[in-house]
Design an enzyme around this catalytic site. Structure first.
Site, PDB file in Angstrom:
ATOM      1  N   CYS A  56       0.807  -1.221   0.000  1.00 21.20           N
ATOM      2  CA  CYS A  56       0.000   0.000   0.000  1.00 21.20           C
ATOM      3  C   CYS A  56       0.840   1.271   0.000  1.00 21.20           C
ATOM      4  O   CYS A  56       0.512   2.243  -0.695  1.00 21.20           O
ATOM      5  CB  CYS A  56      -0.980   0.003   1.163  1.00 21.20           C
ATOM      6  SG  CYS A  56      -0.248  -0.257   2.790  1.00 21.20           S
ATOM      7  N   ASP A 101      -7.497   5.578  -1.284  1.00 18.51           N
ATOM      8  CA  ASP A 101      -7.099   4.381  -0.551  1.00 18.51           C
ATOM      9  C   ASP A 101      -6.669   3.293  -1.523  1.00 18.51           C
ATOM     10  O   ASP A 101      -7.434   2.914  -2.414  1.00 18.51           O
ATOM     11  CB  ASP A 101      -8.293   3.901   0.285  1.00 18.51           C
ATOM     12  CG  ASP A 101      -7.909   2.873   1.326  1.00 18.51           C
ATOM     13  OD1 ASP A 101      -6.911   2.162   1.128  1.00 18.51           O
ATOM     14  OD2 ASP A 101      -8.610   2.783   2.354  1.00 18.51           O
ATOM     15  N   HIS A 137      -6.213   0.173  -0.838  1.00 22.17           N
ATOM     16  CA  HIS A 137      -6.521  -1.152  -0.315  1.00 22.17           C
ATOM     17  C   HIS A 137      -7.707  -1.815  -1.000  1.00 22.17           C
ATOM     18  O   HIS A 137      -8.702  -2.178  -0.360  1.00 22.17           O
ATOM     19  CB  HIS A 137      -6.763  -1.073   1.189  1.00 22.17           C
ATOM     20  CG  HIS A 137      -5.578  -0.611   1.964  1.00 22.17           C
ATOM     21  ND1 HIS A 137      -5.370   0.711   2.286  1.00 22.17           N
ATOM     22  CD2 HIS A 137      -4.520  -1.293   2.468  1.00 22.17           C
ATOM     23  CE1 HIS A 137      -4.244   0.826   2.966  1.00 22.17           C
ATOM     24  NE2 HIS A 137      -3.708  -0.372   3.088  1.00 22.17           N
TER      25      HIS A 137
END
Length: 385
Positions: A74, A271, A273
């Site tokens: 990430c 994000d 993820h």
């Protein structure tokens, strides 16, 4: 599902909270919006940013390594996003990347995707196995070295250590053909070793020697011990208001986000993820880039939840941009709150850098990538563009 992949993989887009109905301004990468009258414009601007996420089913890293970075890549993806924004600013300015700009967007992706594999290989050489989590300082150092391979963009990437930005160091980097020891207007007779690459007047095309090399400034910071100090709230928000802003990479422990703005005391972020299939360009190096643009409202989190270890990014296309940024930083230093870093004209002679002491602002990290990057690593050369 692992906790690292819960953000989007387990949610329907309709469950992601929309922007609040508030009269407080929304700031995204140096641009102000109204949440009451410009919600569509806000979402369009966010969607146009390059969004890098986990991928699966790509070629094994190093030939025998993982084929997915789910759960560990990430921060590397956040590094790609902040560098992607720098490349957009370099080639397009602060625009929404869509329509006629799509071809340029794809070019940026082609540059960034191979860079990702080099990111992981570099960490291996310093004892960071593939699959280990990286911190913001580590990624900032990786981006500095990767930029050397992009001859088209000719970015000057500077990582400011010790919570200090030294103006003279940056001007030497961005104008390496000038001999600062003999005066700003004197051309240097010998090339300088700057930013990990040989630079100098002899290494540049003749027409370029009068130009400022576009600057990507990355500032790794520690804004508290275990939690961010409230005194840094306002100075951090001020960074997103500057036209030179590239955003911030950071997040929560072992869970990185790319922060692009704020509304009130909430930070706005992209994000990484979620896991998407790897994309391979065809023979003409063309492919749809829809999966590289977030199609739903961005996430928000209260600023107090931010892990204190971050790296802030800024882009200065010209020397005037940099001088303006310095003026803004000095104004912020006089406002309420604590300055996040120091801005000085030249390096104090007594200052011992964090690199010499083998320390970094990321107290949780044991990486020493600077030393590795200076070595002649065969695998690094093979993986270069």
């Amino acid at each position: 599902l692992s906790t690292a992949t819960l953000t989007y993989d387990s949610l329907h887009y309709g469950e992601i909270e929309d922007f609040p109905e508030t009269s407080e301004p929304v700031w995204i990468l140096g641009k102000q919006f109204s949440a009451l009258t410009e919600k569509d414009e806000i979402l369009a601007d966010v969607t146009s940013r390059l969004w890098f996420t986990y991928r699966k089913n790509f070629q094994p890293i190093g030939g025998t390594g993982p084929t997915s970075d789910t759960g560990w890549g990430c921060m590397l993806r956040c590094g790609q996003m902040i560098l992607g924004q720098a490349l957009i600013c370099r080639h397009l300015g602060r625009v929404q990347v869509s329509g006629r700009e799509q071809n340029i967007s794809v070019l940026l992706l082609i540059y960034l995707l191979p860079a990702y594999y080099r990111n992981t290989q570099m960490g291996v050489g310093e004892g960071k196995s593939i699959g280990q989590w990286y911190g913001p300082n580590t990624v900032a150092q990786v981006l500095k070295k990767l930029a050397v391979f992009d001859s088209r963009s000719r970015l000057a990437v500077h990582v400011a250590m010790d919570n200090t930005v030294v103006i003279e160091e940056i001007k030497r980097l961005c104008m390496p053909w000038l001999d600062f020891d003999r005066g700003a207007c004197a051309a240097s007779e010998e090339p300088r070793e700057m930013n990990g690459a040989l630079e100098g007047a002899c290494a540049l095309a003749e027409e370029e020697t009068a130009l400022w090399k576009p600057l990507v400034l990355l500032i790794p910071l520690r804004l508290g011990l275990s939690d961010i100090n409230e005194a840094y709230f306002e100075p951090l928000k001020q960074c997103f208001m500057m036209p030179q802003s590239l955003g911030v990479i950071g997040g929560k422990p072992n869970s990185a986000h790319y922060f692009i703005g704020f509304v009130g005391h909430e930070l706005i972020y992209l994000d990484p993820h979620t896991t998407q299939p790897a994309v391979d360009p065809n023979e003409d190096s063309q492919f749809p880039d829809d999966s590289y643009h977030c199609q739903h409202p961005p996430c928000r989190m209260h600023i107090c939840e931010l892990d204190p270890s971050i790296a802030a990014g800024f882009f200065c296309q010209t020397e005037d941009d940099f001088d303006d940024w310095c003026a803004q930083i000095r104004k912020v230093a006089n406002c309420r709150g604590l300055p996040m870093f120091e801005l000085v004209d030249s390096q104090p002679s007594h200052l011992i850098t964090a690199d010499v002491l083998n320390l970094t602002p990321d107290f949780s990290e044991s990486d020493r990538l600077e030393r590795f990057f200076d070595s002649e690593d065969e695998e690094f050369e093979i993986l270069s563009l």
